[in-house]
Design a protein around this motif. Sequence first.
Motif, PDB file in Angstrom:
ATOM      1  N   SER A  79       0.844  -1.584  -0.259  1.00  0.00           N
ATOM      2  CA  SER A  79       0.161   0.063  -0.015  1.00  0.00           C
ATOM      3  C   SER A  79       0.996   1.377   0.459  1.00  0.00           C
ATOM      4  O   SER A  79       2.321   0.895   0.682  1.00  0.00           O
ATOM      5  CB  SER A  79      -0.513  -0.112   1.776  1.00  0.00           C
ATOM      6  N   LEU A  80       0.157   2.183  -1.075  1.00  0.00           N
ATOM      7  CA  LEU A  80       1.049   3.545  -1.056  1.00  0.00           C
ATOM      8  C   LEU A  80       0.120   4.763  -0.419  1.00  0.00           C
ATOM      9  O   LEU A  80      -0.648   4.967  -0.872  1.00  0.00           O
ATOM     10  CB  LEU A  80       2.187   3.533  -2.275  1.00  0.00           C
ATOM     11  N   VAL A  81       1.092   5.182  -0.062  1.00  0.00           N
ATOM     12  CA  VAL A  81       0.191   7.045   0.312  1.00  0.00           C
ATOM     13  C   VAL A  81       1.469   7.626  -0.288  1.00  0.00           C
ATOM     14  O   VAL A  81       2.697   7.482  -0.173  1.00  0.00           O
ATOM     15  CB  VAL A  81       0.095   6.475   2.448  1.00  0.00           C
ATOM     16  N   ASN A  82       1.019   8.876  -0.792  1.00  0.00           N
ATOM     17  CA  ASN A  82       1.018   9.781  -1.747  1.00  0.00           C
ATOM     18  C   ASN A  82       1.317  11.307  -1.439  1.00  0.00           C
ATOM     19  O   ASN A  82      -0.037  11.113  -1.299  1.00  0.00           O
ATOM     20  CB  ASN A  82       1.029   9.835  -3.305  1.00  0.00           C
ATOM     21  N   ILE A  83       1.684  11.443  -0.444  1.00  0.00           N
ATOM     22  CA  ILE A  83       1.269  13.806  -0.653  1.00  0.00           C
ATOM     23  C   ILE A  83       1.688  14.603  -1.612  1.00  0.00           C
ATOM     24  O   ILE A  83       2.716  14.370  -1.942  1.00  0.00           O
ATOM     25  CB  ILE A  83       2.325  13.928   0.896  1.00  0.00           C
ATOM     26  N   ASP A  84       0.403  14.814  -1.932  1.00  0.00           N
ATOM     27  CA  ASP A  84       1.019  15.041  -3.388  1.00  0.00           C
ATOM     28  C   ASP A  84      -0.527  16.303  -3.799  1.00  0.00           C
ATOM     29  O   ASP A  84      -1.398  15.730  -3.304  1.00  0.00           O
ATOM     30  CB  ASP A  84       1.503  14.416  -4.860  1.00  0.00           C
ATOM     31  N   SER A  85      -0.467  17.806  -4.755  1.00  0.00           N
ATOM     32  CA  SER A  85      -1.303  17.474  -5.152  1.00  0.00           C
ATOM     33  C   SER A  85      -1.594  17.272  -6.436  1.00  0.00           C
ATOM     34  O   SER A  85      -2.632  17.911  -6.960  1.00  0.00           O
ATOM     35  CB  SER A  85      -0.874  19.508  -5.529  1.00  0.00           C
ATOM     36  N   LYS A  86      -1.290  16.199  -6.778  1.00  0.00           N
ATOM     37  CA  LYS A  86      -1.530  15.712  -8.028  1.00  0.00           C
ATOM     38  C   LYS A  86      -1.581  13.955  -7.857  1.00  0.00           C
ATOM     39  O   LYS A  86      -0.714  13.326  -6.886  1.00  0.00           O
ATOM     40  CB  LYS A  86      -0.792  15.926  -9.211  1.00  0.00           C
ATOM     41  N   PHE A  87      -2.607  13.138  -9.110  1.00  0.00           N
ATOM     42  CA  PHE A  87      -2.242  12.104  -8.718  1.00  0.00           C
ATOM     43  C   PHE A  87      -1.425  11.602  -9.261  1.00  0.00           C
ATOM     44  O   PHE A  87      -0.705  10.017  -8.776  1.00  0.00           O
ATOM     45  CB  PHE A  87      -3.282  11.344  -8.975  1.00  0.00           C
ATOM     46  N   PRO A 143      -5.420   6.934  10.070  1.00  0.00           N
ATOM     47  CA  PRO A 143      -5.120   5.900   9.774  1.00  0.00           C
ATOM     48  C   PRO A 143      -5.104   5.626   8.086  1.00  0.00           C
ATOM     49  O   PRO A 143      -4.252   4.496   7.681  1.00  0.00           O
ATOM     50  CB  PRO A 143      -6.790   6.037  10.086  1.00  0.00           C
ATOM     51  N   ILE A 144      -4.534   6.483   7.291  1.00  0.00           N
ATOM     52  CA  ILE A 144      -4.726   6.466   6.148  1.00  0.00           C
ATOM     53  C   ILE A 144      -3.170   5.606   5.753  1.00  0.00           C
ATOM     54  O   ILE A 144      -2.263   5.033   5.573  1.00  0.00           O
ATOM     55  CB  ILE A 144      -4.719   7.542   5.522  1.00  0.00           C
ATOM     56  N   PHE A 145      -2.049   5.567   6.610  1.00  0.00           N
ATOM     57  CA  PHE A 145      -0.233   6.341   7.054  1.00  0.00           C
ATOM     58  C   PHE A 145      -0.207   4.614   7.422  1.00  0.00           C
ATOM     59  O   PHE A 145       0.213   3.761   7.645  1.00  0.00           O
ATOM     60  CB  PHE A 145       0.031   6.951   7.679  1.00  0.00           C
ATOM     61  N   ARG A 146      -1.631   3.916   8.855  1.00  0.00           N
ATOM     62  CA  ARG A 146      -1.441   2.919   9.404  1.00  0.00           C
ATOM     63  C   ARG A 146      -1.239   1.696   8.708  1.00  0.00           C
ATOM     64  O   ARG A 146      -0.565   0.857   8.684  1.00  0.00           O
ATOM     65  CB  ARG A 146      -2.439   2.897  10.486  1.00  0.00           C
ATOM     66  N   ASN A 147      -1.283   1.651   7.806  1.00  0.00           N
ATOM     67  CA  ASN A 147      -2.013   0.871   6.397  1.00  0.00           C
ATOM     68  C   ASN A 147      -1.098   0.924   4.819  1.00  0.00           C
ATOM     69  O   ASN A 147      -0.903  -0.097   4.574  1.00  0.00           O
ATOM     70  CB  ASN A 147      -3.154   0.799   6.110  1.00  0.00           C
ATOM     71  N   ALA A 148       0.234   1.896   5.232  1.00  0.00           N
ATOM     72  CA  ALA A 148       0.707   1.920   3.987  1.00  0.00           C
ATOM     73  C   ALA A 148       2.343   1.628   4.532  1.00  0.00           C
ATOM     74  O   ALA A 148       2.188   1.113   5.621  1.00  0.00           O
ATOM     75  CB  ALA A 148       1.279   3.577   4.322  1.00  0.00           C
ATOM     76  N   ASN A 149       2.966   1.222   3.024  1.00  0.00           N
ATOM     77  CA  ASN A 149       3.897  -0.001   3.084  1.00  0.00           C
ATOM     78  C   ASN A 149       5.443   1.094   3.169  1.00  0.00           C
ATOM     79  O   ASN A 149       6.131   1.609   3.677  1.00  0.00           O
ATOM     80  CB  ASN A 149       4.268  -0.684   2.284  1.00  0.00           C
ATOM     81  N   LEU A 150       5.014   1.937   1.978  1.00  0.00           N
ATOM     82  CA  LEU A 150       6.260   3.200   1.734  1.00  0.00           C
ATOM     83  C   LEU A 150       5.329   3.836   1.974  1.00  0.00           C
ATOM     84  O   LEU A 150       4.445   4.501   1.228  1.00  0.00           O
ATOM     85  CB  LEU A 150       6.323   3.030   0.673  1.00  0.00           C
ATOM     86  N   VAL A 151       5.907   5.578   2.062  1.00  0.00           N
ATOM     87  CA  VAL A 151       5.648   7.027   1.739  1.00  0.00           C
ATOM     88  C   VAL A 151       5.867   7.340   0.526  1.00  0.00           C
ATOM     89  O   VAL A 151       7.495   7.818   1.146  1.00  0.00           O
ATOM     90  CB  VAL A 151       4.860   7.525   2.809  1.00  0.00           C
ATOM     91  N   GLY A 152       5.455   8.695  -0.114  1.00  0.00           N
ATOM     92  CA  GLY A 152       5.884   8.754  -0.855  1.00  0.00           C
ATOM     93  C   GLY A 152       5.553  10.591  -0.233  1.00  0.00           C
ATOM     94  O   GLY A 152       4.647  11.257  -0.608  1.00  0.00           O
ATOM     95  N   LEU A 153       6.929  12.022  -0.405  1.00  0.00           N
ATOM     96  CA  LEU A 153       6.262  13.205  -0.639  1.00  0.00           C
ATOM     97  C   LEU A 153       7.399  13.929  -1.146  1.00  0.00           C
ATOM     98  O   LEU A 153       8.260  14.420  -1.584  1.00  0.00           O
ATOM     99  CB  LEU A 153       6.564  13.709   0.880  1.00  0.00           C
ATOM    100  N   ASP A 154       6.103  14.649  -1.826  1.00  0.00           N
ATOM    101  CA  ASP A 154       6.421  15.436  -3.010  1.00  0.00           C
ATOM    102  C   ASP A 154       6.686  17.140  -2.004  1.00  0.00           C
ATOM    103  O   ASP A 154       5.276  17.410  -1.870  1.00  0.00           O
ATOM    104  CB  ASP A 154       5.695  15.679  -4.105  1.00  0.00           C
TER     105      ASP A 154
END
Length: 386
Positions: A143-151, A220-231
């Motif tokens: 599961s990937l969480v991306n902090i970004d203004s675009k998809f 909770p969104i981060f709690r299920n993430a394996n990797l996180v990216g931040l733009d």
Amino acid sequence: MNLDFLSPIESELLESLSGLHPQSIGANIRVHSERSGVPEIEGVQIAIFGIRENRRAVKKNDTPVFTEFREQFYRLFPGNWKLNLADLGDIEPGATVEDTYFAVQNLVEQLIKKDILPIIIGGSQDLIYAQYRAYDQLDQMVSLVNIDSKFDLGDADNPISNQSYVGKIVVDKPYNLFNYSALGYQTYFNSQEEIELMERLFFEAYRLGEVTGNITLMEPIFRNANLVGLDLNSVDSASANTAYFNSPNGFNGREICALSRYAGISDKVSSFGIYEYQNRFGSLANTLVAQIVWYFIEGVNYRTNENTISAKNEFTKYQVPIDDEILVFFKSPVSGRWWIEIPFLTNANTKLKRHTLLPCSEEDYLEACNQVIPERWYKAKRKNEV
């Protein structure tokens, strides 16, 4: 573990920091220097490294150099941490971008296998593709969480770029992606086609105003993430005092640091990437990047390790009937955090068994008591049925 492909930190930087306070991060972190070589990583919990690659950026910029970020980060004082940190230096641009991807993938994979959490400071955000591919040999859905203004979905048939890489993650083999969550998107930066595609794939998307309106609901969104990216472009220009962050709207400094801390607190997050770093950043922007890293490490230090079977056996169970469903919630007596059970099909991919408990908020439980099915539960259930 072979780390010979990493370049050391500039000697001039290390010499200029020789007079640091003995309790500062820079006086206590293990560093890759020309004199001492790659540091011993036995006993290290977190390893930082840079990636000097941005050839796939749509707007070309100079190859990133992370000297000023390191200067600002080393000057900070740690919290009440019980963690050993290492700065492994930088991955230099390979002969091709694919060579750089391979080095990133290999390094992240090896660090994770040694239970060392990598923090990546990178150039163009297409590098998150290499961060993701590091999980190919780890036998798990991701599961990937991306902090970004675009998809950044893009067209998977076109070459990868820093604005078009998620499509490649979705369609390229091996198929490891379980969920993609985009936090802080701004509608006017995304086509309706991409917004509709996010819906069809049952991915999660949270608008900037939705996130900043109640930022605690993002935990909770981060709690299920394996990797996180931040733009870093998700930060508004005023917060970093730089025209490079070229949108008046975005996260401010407190908000982006809060999200970083949530990512660190998550027991599952095993790699964290910060991308779109530019040499044009001034001292304020570099200080913000340093503090983003600091808050992530602060979160890691306060993990409660609630993914173990013994911890889950202590959870309090709540059953909520809605129509023909019975939603099953669990609450941790230690952290007060909530989960909801996902009813998996018997013929489902066994890799997904790890996702049978979906993190949620207390608000989700209270809404369920008012006969409102949580949207995250519905999307996760539909993913399993497709």
